[in-house]
Every structure is written in C-alpha cells, then in structure tokens.
Write an enzyme that holds these catalytic residues in place. Structure first.
Site, PDB file in Angstrom:
ATOM      1  N   LEU A  16      10.200 -20.723  -3.121  1.00 12.90           N
ATOM      2  CA  LEU A  16       9.182 -19.809  -2.572  1.00 12.90           C
ATOM      3  C   LEU A  16       7.851 -19.940  -3.313  1.00 12.90           C
ATOM      4  O   LEU A  16       7.814 -19.930  -4.541  1.00 12.90           O
ATOM      5  CB  LEU A  16       9.697 -18.366  -2.715  1.00 12.90           C
ATOM      6  CG  LEU A  16       8.724 -17.251  -2.315  1.00 12.90           C
ATOM      7  CD1 LEU A  16       8.570 -17.188  -0.798  1.00 12.90           C
ATOM      8  CD2 LEU A  16       9.204 -15.896  -2.844  1.00 12.90           C
ATOM      9  N   TRP A  28       2.827   7.969  -2.543  1.00 12.19           N
ATOM     10  CA  TRP A  28       4.250   8.100  -2.886  1.00 12.19           C
ATOM     11  C   TRP A  28       4.392   8.967  -4.137  1.00 12.19           C
ATOM     12  O   TRP A  28       5.239   9.862  -4.196  1.00 12.19           O
ATOM     13  CB  TRP A  28       4.854   6.715  -3.134  1.00 12.19           C
ATOM     14  CG  TRP A  28       6.291   6.731  -3.545  1.00 12.19           C
ATOM     15  CD1 TRP A  28       7.376   6.710  -2.724  1.00 12.19           C
ATOM     16  CD2 TRP A  28       6.804   6.765  -4.893  1.00 12.19           C
ATOM     17  NE1 TRP A  28       8.529   6.742  -3.465  1.00 12.19           N
ATOM     18  CE2 TRP A  28       8.209   6.772  -4.804  1.00 12.19           C
ATOM     19  CE3 TRP A  28       6.209   6.796  -6.160  1.00 12.19           C
ATOM     20  CZ2 TRP A  28       9.040   6.809  -5.926  1.00 12.19           C
ATOM     21  CZ3 TRP A  28       7.020   6.833  -7.275  1.00 12.19           C
ATOM     22  CH2 TRP A  28       8.424   6.839  -7.162  1.00 12.19           C
ATOM     23  N   GLU A  73       1.319 -12.142  13.423  1.00 12.72           N
ATOM     24  CA  GLU A  73       1.977 -10.966  14.009  1.00 12.72           C
ATOM     25  C   GLU A  73       1.922  -9.825  12.985  1.00 12.72           C
ATOM     26  O   GLU A  73       2.249 -10.041  11.818  1.00 12.72           O
ATOM     27  CB  GLU A  73       3.443 -11.289  14.330  1.00 12.72           C
ATOM     28  CG  GLU A  73       3.621 -12.341  15.396  1.00 12.72           C
ATOM     29  CD  GLU A  73       3.145 -11.878  16.765  1.00 12.72           C
ATOM     30  OE1 GLU A  73       3.285 -10.676  17.080  1.00 12.72           O
ATOM     31  OE2 GLU A  73       2.633 -12.722  17.523  1.00 12.72           O
ATOM     32  N   THR A 113     -11.045  -6.837  -3.848  1.00 14.49           N
ATOM     33  CA  THR A 113     -12.394  -6.845  -4.447  1.00 14.49           C
ATOM     34  C   THR A 113     -13.004  -5.437  -4.411  1.00 14.49           C
ATOM     35  O   THR A 113     -13.936  -5.159  -5.153  1.00 14.49           O
ATOM     36  CB  THR A 113     -13.331  -7.826  -3.694  1.00 14.49           C
ATOM     37  OG1 THR A 113     -13.165  -7.636  -2.274  1.00 14.49           O
ATOM     38  CG2 THR A 113     -13.008  -9.274  -4.021  1.00 14.49           C
ATOM     39  N   GLU A 114     -12.460  -4.571  -3.550  1.00 20.12           N
ATOM     40  CA  GLU A 114     -12.979  -3.192  -3.454  1.00 20.12           C
ATOM     41  C   GLU A 114     -12.243  -2.223  -4.388  1.00 20.12           C
ATOM     42  O   GLU A 114     -12.710  -1.104  -4.611  1.00 20.12           O
ATOM     43  CB  GLU A 114     -12.863  -2.675  -2.010  1.00 20.12           C
ATOM     44  CG  GLU A 114     -13.831  -3.309  -1.034  1.00 20.12           C
ATOM     45  CD  GLU A 114     -13.480  -4.750  -0.684  1.00 20.12           C
ATOM     46  OE1 GLU A 114     -14.366  -5.615  -0.780  1.00 20.12           O
ATOM     47  OE2 GLU A 114     -12.320  -5.033  -0.334  1.00 20.12           O
ATOM     48  N   ASP A 155       0.822  -1.225   0.000  1.00 21.20           N
ATOM     49  CA  ASP A 155       0.000   0.000   0.000  1.00 21.20           C
ATOM     50  C   ASP A 155       0.854   1.272   0.000  1.00 21.20           C
ATOM     51  O   ASP A 155       1.976   1.267   0.516  1.00 21.20           O
ATOM     52  CB  ASP A 155      -0.922  -0.024   1.232  1.00 21.20           C
ATOM     53  CG  ASP A 155      -2.038   0.997   1.123  1.00 21.20           C
ATOM     54  OD1 ASP A 155      -2.352   1.429  -0.001  1.00 21.20           O
ATOM     55  OD2 ASP A 155      -2.591   1.365   2.182  1.00 21.20           O
ATOM     56  N   HIS A 182       2.400   3.145  -8.929  1.00 17.40           N
ATOM     57  CA  HIS A 182       2.164   1.701  -9.106  1.00 17.40           C
ATOM     58  C   HIS A 182       3.361   1.055  -9.801  1.00 17.40           C
ATOM     59  O   HIS A 182       3.773  -0.048  -9.456  1.00 17.40           O
ATOM     60  CB  HIS A 182       0.882   1.468  -9.902  1.00 17.40           C
ATOM     61  CG  HIS A 182      -0.355   1.929  -9.182  1.00 17.40           C
ATOM     62  ND1 HIS A 182      -0.598   1.587  -7.865  1.00 17.40           N
ATOM     63  CD2 HIS A 182      -1.402   2.705  -9.564  1.00 17.40           C
ATOM     64  CE1 HIS A 182      -1.755   2.129  -7.479  1.00 17.40           C
ATOM     65  NE2 HIS A 182      -2.256   2.818  -8.493  1.00 17.40           N
ATOM     66  N   ARG A 235     -12.204   2.156  -8.008  1.00 15.83           N
ATOM     67  CA  ARG A 235     -11.311   3.232  -8.475  1.00 15.83           C
ATOM     68  C   ARG A 235     -11.655   3.615  -9.918  1.00 15.83           C
ATOM     69  O   ARG A 235     -12.292   2.835 -10.626  1.00 15.83           O
ATOM     70  CB  ARG A 235      -9.855   2.762  -8.369  1.00 15.83           C
ATOM     71  CG  ARG A 235      -9.481   2.510  -6.927  1.00 15.83           C
ATOM     72  CD  ARG A 235      -8.021   2.189  -6.767  1.00 15.83           C
ATOM     73  NE  ARG A 235      -7.724   1.944  -5.364  1.00 15.83           N
ATOM     74  CZ  ARG A 235      -6.522   2.019  -4.822  1.00 15.83           C
ATOM     75  NH1 ARG A 235      -5.481   2.319  -5.584  1.00 15.83           N
ATOM     76  NH2 ARG A 235      -6.345   1.789  -3.535  1.00 15.83           N
ATOM     77  N   ASN A 291       1.228   3.387  -2.904  1.00 16.69           N
ATOM     78  CA  ASN A 291       1.772   3.765  -4.218  1.00 16.69           C
ATOM     79  C   ASN A 291       1.291   5.151  -4.650  1.00 16.69           C
ATOM     80  O   ASN A 291       2.077   5.964  -5.141  1.00 16.69           O
ATOM     81  CB  ASN A 291       1.320   2.760  -5.292  1.00 16.69           C
ATOM     82  CG  ASN A 291       1.870   1.374  -5.061  1.00 16.69           C
ATOM     83  OD1 ASN A 291       2.727   1.174  -4.214  1.00 16.69           O
ATOM     84  ND2 ASN A 291       1.365   0.404  -5.806  1.00 16.69           N
ATOM     85  N   GLY A 292      -0.005   5.388  -4.458  1.00 12.29           N
ATOM     86  CA  GLY A 292      -0.597   6.654  -4.901  1.00 12.29           C
ATOM     87  C   GLY A 292      -0.012   7.836  -4.143  1.00 12.29           C
ATOM     88  O   GLY A 292       0.385   8.844  -4.742  1.00 12.29           O
TER      89      GLY A 292
HETATM   90  C1  IPE Z   1      -5.398  -2.579   0.194  1.00 11.43           C
HETATM   91  O1  IPE Z   1      -5.093  -1.261  -0.008  1.00 11.43           O
HETATM   92  C2  IPE Z   1      -5.395  -3.325  -1.113  1.00 11.43           C
HETATM   93  C3  IPE Z   1      -4.085  -3.450  -1.765  1.00 11.43           C
HETATM   94  C4  IPE Z   1      -2.965  -2.952  -1.353  1.00 11.43           C
HETATM   95  C5  IPE Z   1      -4.097  -4.189  -2.980  1.00 11.43           C
HETATM   96  P1  IPE Z   1      -6.221  -0.130  -0.219  1.00 11.43           P
HETATM   97  O2  IPE Z   1      -5.501   1.137  -0.500  1.00 11.43           O
HETATM   98  O3  IPE Z   1      -7.189  -0.587  -1.234  1.00 11.43           O
HETATM   99  O4  IPE Z   1      -6.924  -0.121   1.203  1.00 11.43           O
HETATM  100  P2  IPE Z   1      -7.727   1.032   1.949  1.00 11.43           P
HETATM  101  O5  IPE Z   1      -8.803   1.517   1.003  1.00 11.43           O
HETATM  102  O6  IPE Z   1      -6.762   2.109   2.270  1.00 11.43           O
HETATM  103  O7  IPE Z   1      -8.262   0.371   3.172  1.00 11.43           O
HETATM  104  C1  IPE Z   2      -1.612   0.187  -3.302  1.00 12.26           C
HETATM  105  O1  IPE Z   2      -1.399   1.551  -3.353  1.00 12.26           O
HETATM  106  C2  IPE Z   2      -1.944  -0.406  -4.634  1.00 12.26           C
HETATM  107  C3  IPE Z   2      -3.330  -0.908  -4.741  1.00 12.26           C
HETATM  108  C4  IPE Z   2      -4.254  -0.767  -3.850  1.00 12.26           C
HETATM  109  C5  IPE Z   2      -3.677  -1.604  -5.946  1.00 12.26           C
HETATM  110  P1  IPE Z   2      -2.592   2.593  -3.368  1.00 12.26           P
HETATM  111  O2  IPE Z   2      -2.995   2.826  -4.776  1.00 12.26           O
HETATM  112  O3  IPE Z   2      -3.681   2.163  -2.471  1.00 12.26           O
HETATM  113  O4  IPE Z   2      -1.882   3.870  -2.796  1.00 12.26           O
HETATM  114  P2  IPE Z   2      -2.493   4.914  -1.768  1.00 12.26           P
HETATM  115  O5  IPE Z   2      -2.922   4.141  -0.581  1.00 12.26           O
HETATM  116  O6  IPE Z   2      -3.621   5.586  -2.466  1.00 12.26           O
HETATM  117  O7  IPE Z   2      -1.368   5.828  -1.464  1.00 12.26           O
HETATM  118 MG    MG Z   3      -4.058   2.453  -0.518  1.00 12.48          MG
END
Ligand code: IPE
Ligand code: IPE
Ligand code: MG
Length: 260
Positions: free
Chosen positions: A149, A43, A225, A84-85, A38, A55, A89, A40-41
């Site tokens: 792995l 960053w 953990e 799934t959520e 999590d 990404h 986007r 990426n956006g």
């Molecule tokens: C969880 O991250 C899903 C993945 C990293 C693939 P999200 O960015 O979708 O989660 P929320 O919305 O912050 O809970």
């Molecule tokens: C995780 O990074 C990648 C996926 C959920 C696919 P995000 O895209 O959720 O990045 P933030 O959380 O918006 O920074």
């Molecule tokens: Mg995220």
C-alpha cells in the site's frame, strides 16, 4: 517516485463481520481511496473532552483503516491530515496535531514497514515544524522500497496550492526550454502534481456529516465517486470502510460515456 504500476488482484476477500459475511470482489475494489479524516473535534465535544482527545482518537481510526486497506490489497490510500487552511486554528491545536503526527510516525513506522506500506507525504512539507519533517524523512526513507500500500499523508496540503506549485514547476520548464506551451497537456499537469504518476482516487470518503471537498484533491477528483457518512472520524472503523466499498462496487462509473 517511479512510475505507478497497477497491482494484479486475483483473489476474493471474505471477512467475517459479526454474523454477516462480507465478500468484496477484489477486482472491483477501488485502486485508490482518499479520505478526509474529519470530525475529531465534534467527537470529543460530544463526550465533554478537549479537542486534542478527538485528534488522538482519530489516530486509532487511521491505524485501523490503513491496516484494512493493506489487507484488502488497495494500491493507494490518501488521507487528509492537515490542510493549508488548518493553520488558522489556535496555535495550541496546531501544536497538538503536529506532535501527534510526529508520535504516529515514531510509533507506527516500524509496523507500517512490516506491512509493506510505503509512506509518501504530499503537500507543502517544507513549512512543517522541524521535528515533524525529521520523522517524515525517516519514515519515507525506511519504507521507500516497499511494494504494498502507498500511504499518501496530505500535510499542509491544499488542492489550490498544489495547482499553484504545479504551474510554477511547468512555467520553469517552459522558461528553460524543456517544453513549449503547446506541449502542456492534462498529462503534463497531472505529472507535476504532488501525486505525480499515481492513479486518481476512485473513491473519496468524507465522514462527520459534511458535504464539501475542503480544498482536497481538486484536480484528481474529477471522476471520483464520493461517499459520505455522519459518523465522526474517531468512530470510523473497518465496518464503515466495508460499507463504503460495498456501495462503491455497486456504482456505475461512466466517465461521461454511456451505459455499456
Ligand atoms: C478538512 O477538514 C481537513 C482535514 C480533515 C485535514 P476541515 O475540518 O479543516 O474542513 P472544513 O473547515 O470543515 O471545511
Ligand atoms: C479533523 O477533525 C482533523 C483536522 C482537520 C486536522 P476536525 O478537527 O476538523 O474536527 P471537527 O470538524 O472540528 O469536528
Ligand atoms: Mg473539521
């Protein structure tokens, strides 16, 4: 996938990290590590870049962490790539993510195969775009006999969807008379999850400063953990993994019992 066998780990792994030596006693290492990739956006945003750049940078972290886990002799790594959520986007971002997945598999599967990694997608794979499914099938087939792995890639994955799918599968077995309701145990439920016979995650890592599970491995994480860091996934490198492992090694897991 066949029954899971614990790997026998006997070595001590020492890695030079800057001026420090990090020694990880491999018989105390987690057998199964789960990661929520999590941040990426954010960053990308921090750098004035489009989310897609985040990404793309995240894929580099994945490459490094998979390599590190394979070297350490970790048995299973489960990475959350698309929930799934995440379909909520904008379509453009969903397309970027699906294309990156296809590209990753095209570019990396030969190298992963060489490293003895077995690729195992988990989630509602049938709903992914055709090109991504095609590359997944190819990568799975290429790596299916590897004994190193196990890389579970959670795609269109939701912990609740997984429990729904397992419940449906078990209900079918009850209807067909294969098992009776009294025979539904924790083991039966676990065996019908996407993770099947794999061990539960010992360690779950969530970067990016969020403290939630976001529908990840709900059943399997009962005694996992947790390790959190503010670092965004694109900046998460070997050194962060080693930090998490060192912390993990020092923890006392009791599973509801008392100190030995
Ligand atoms: C969880 O991250 C899903 C993945 C990293 C693939 P999200 O960015 O979708 O989660 P929320 O919305 O912050 O809970
Ligand atoms: C995780 O990074 C990648 C996926 C959920 C696919 P995000 O895209 O959720 O990045 P933030 O959380 O918006 O920074
Ligand atoms: Mg995220």
């Amino acid at each position: 996938m066949g029954p899971f066998r614990w790997p026998t780990v006997t070595n001590f792994i020492t890695r030079k990290k800057k001026e420090n030596f990090l020694t990880l006693e491999s018989n105390k290492l987690p057998r199964h590590i789960a990661i929520i990739m999590d941040g990426n956006g954010r960053w990308a945003q921090k750098r004035g870049l489009p989310r897609a750049a985040g990404h793309r940078a995240g894929v580099e972290s994945l490459r490094e962490i998979v390599e590190a886990c394979a070297e350490l002799g970790i048995a299973v790594l489960t990475v959350y790539a698309f929930s799934t959520e995440n379909w909520k986007r904008p379509q453009e971002e969903v397309d970027v993510l699906m294309n990156l997945l296809t590209e990753y598999l095209q570019k990396e599967s030969t190298e992963l195969h060489r490293k003895n990694v077995r690729i195992n997608p988990i989630g509602r794979i049938a709903s992914l775009p055709e090109t991504a499914r095609h590359e997944l099938a190819r990568a799975v087939n290429l790596t299916k006999d590897n004994k190193g792995l196990i890389l579970n890639i959670a795609l269109n994955y939701g912990g609740r969807a997984e429990l729904v799918d397992a419940t449906r599968a078990i209900a079918q077995k009850v209807i067909s008379g294969e098992i009776s309701p009294q025979e539904i145990t924790e083991e039966v439920i676990a065996a019908n999850l996407y993770t099947g016979s794999l061990p539960d995650p010992d360690l779950l890592i969530r970067p990016s400063g969020e403290f939630r599970i976001s529908n990840y491995l709900l059943w399997q994480s009962a005694y996992t953990e947790f390790w959190f860091t503010d670092v965004f996934w694109p900046e998460f490198k070997r050194e962060h993994l080693y930090q998490a492992l060192q912390d993990y090694i020092c923890r006392e897991r009791r599973f509801g019992g008392i100190k030995k």
